[in-house]
Design a protein around this motif. Structure first.
Motif, PDB file in Angstrom:
ATOM      1  N   GLN A 156       0.853  -1.186   0.000  1.00 56.57           N
ATOM      2  CA  GLN A 156       0.000   0.000   0.000  1.00 56.57           C
ATOM      3  C   GLN A 156       0.890   1.236   0.000  1.00 56.57           C
ATOM      4  OE1 GLN A 156      -2.022   1.332   3.706  1.00 56.57           O
ATOM      5  NE2 GLN A 156      -3.903   0.954   2.582  1.00 56.57           N
TER       6      GLN A 156
ATOM      7  N   ARG B 213       0.742   5.565   0.230  1.00 53.98           N
ATOM      8  CA  ARG B 213      -0.060   6.764   0.528  1.00 53.98           C
ATOM      9  C   ARG B 213       0.810   7.990   0.296  1.00 53.98           C
ATOM     10  NH1 ARG B 213      -0.169   6.532   5.802  1.00 53.98           N
ATOM     11  NH2 ARG B 213       0.640   4.424   6.136  1.00 53.98           N
TER      12      ARG B 213
ATOM     13  N   HIS C 234      -4.339   7.238  -1.087  1.00 56.16           N
ATOM     14  CA  HIS C 234      -3.749   6.061  -1.706  1.00 56.16           C
ATOM     15  C   HIS C 234      -3.286   6.405  -3.123  1.00 56.16           C
ATOM     16  CE1 HIS C 234      -5.898   2.900   1.036  1.00 56.16           C
ATOM     17  NE2 HIS C 234      -5.142   3.753   1.696  1.00 56.16           N
TER      18      HIS C 234
END
Length: 225
Positions: free
Chosen positions: A182, A184, A190
């Protein structure tokens, strides 16, 4: 071959499950502490300087902490590393590339995460699992990578934390696969790496989730001090 795409609803639900699959909160706490420390060092919503990192501010999580230096596109090496990484690899990792911790199948994704983290810049978080043959029982881990600026002003350093849970066993060398990654951006949104690999029908694997995607040994080379 895989094509990395944005989240679908099912992807998001799956990631909620993956966040909870660790047997305790131990793997999450050092990551959150590191990110809170990193955020406190930011000025004008920018990336902190590497020189602003003080080991005393990370005292509780030094065994799990490390510093990376970007040396090529998608490649970063360890400049400093805590004892937990030594226990996982069975050796001193300073000077080694981050990808040395991963299986050959995972290295392309890790390289894409690194490149996007430095270029955006962005915060990267990964869920990991060790290859079965290297663990008596499933060895899971969490990693966070937080971008930093060098003294020259380029985003080419990173503060990282890696925490593994499970039996290390007598064999202390572990290679990890990525089960979730992931990214960010600095606003908390995101983001996804621009690199896309087209899917080949008949040979495709399940798409990987890609949201975008103790004791610290304070031994540094002279240019890092």
């Amino acid at each position: 071959m895989r094509r990395f795409l944005g989240d679908t609803l099912s992807d998001k639900l799956e990631k909620v499950v993956s966040m909870d699959r660790f047997r305790s909160g131990r793997s999450l706490s050092p990551l959150r502490q590191a990110e809170a420390y990193w955020s406190a060092l930011r000025t004008d919503d920018d990336v902190p300087l590497r020189s602003a990192i003080d080991p005393r501010g990370l005292e509780n999580i030094l065994p799990y902490a490390f510093i990376l230096e970007r040396i090529a596109p998608g490649v970063a090496r360890f400049r400093l590393a805590g004892q937990h990484l030594t226990e996982l690899t069975g050796m001193e990792v300073r000077g080694m590339p981050l990808t040395a911790l991963f299986t050959s199948a995972a290295r392309a994704e890790v390289g894409a995460v690194l490149e996007h983290m430095f270029d955006t810049p962005a915060v990267a978080e990964l869920d990991l699992i060790a290859e079965r043959r290297f663990a008596l029982s499933p060895l899971e881990a969490r990693m966070v990578l937080l971008p930093l600026k060098s003294d020259f002003g380029d985003t080419s350093r990173a503060l990282g934390v890696l925490v593994a849970e499970g039996e290390l066993g007598k064999r202390t060398s572990h290679s990890f696969d990525v089960t979730r990654s992931q990214l960010r951006d600095l606003n908390g949104e995101h983001t996804v790496p621009p690199a896309v690999v087209e899917e080949v029908p008949g040979l495709a694997e399940e798409p990987a989730s890609f949201d975008g995607a103790p004791h610290l040994r304070l031994v540094a080379s002279r240019d890092e001090v």
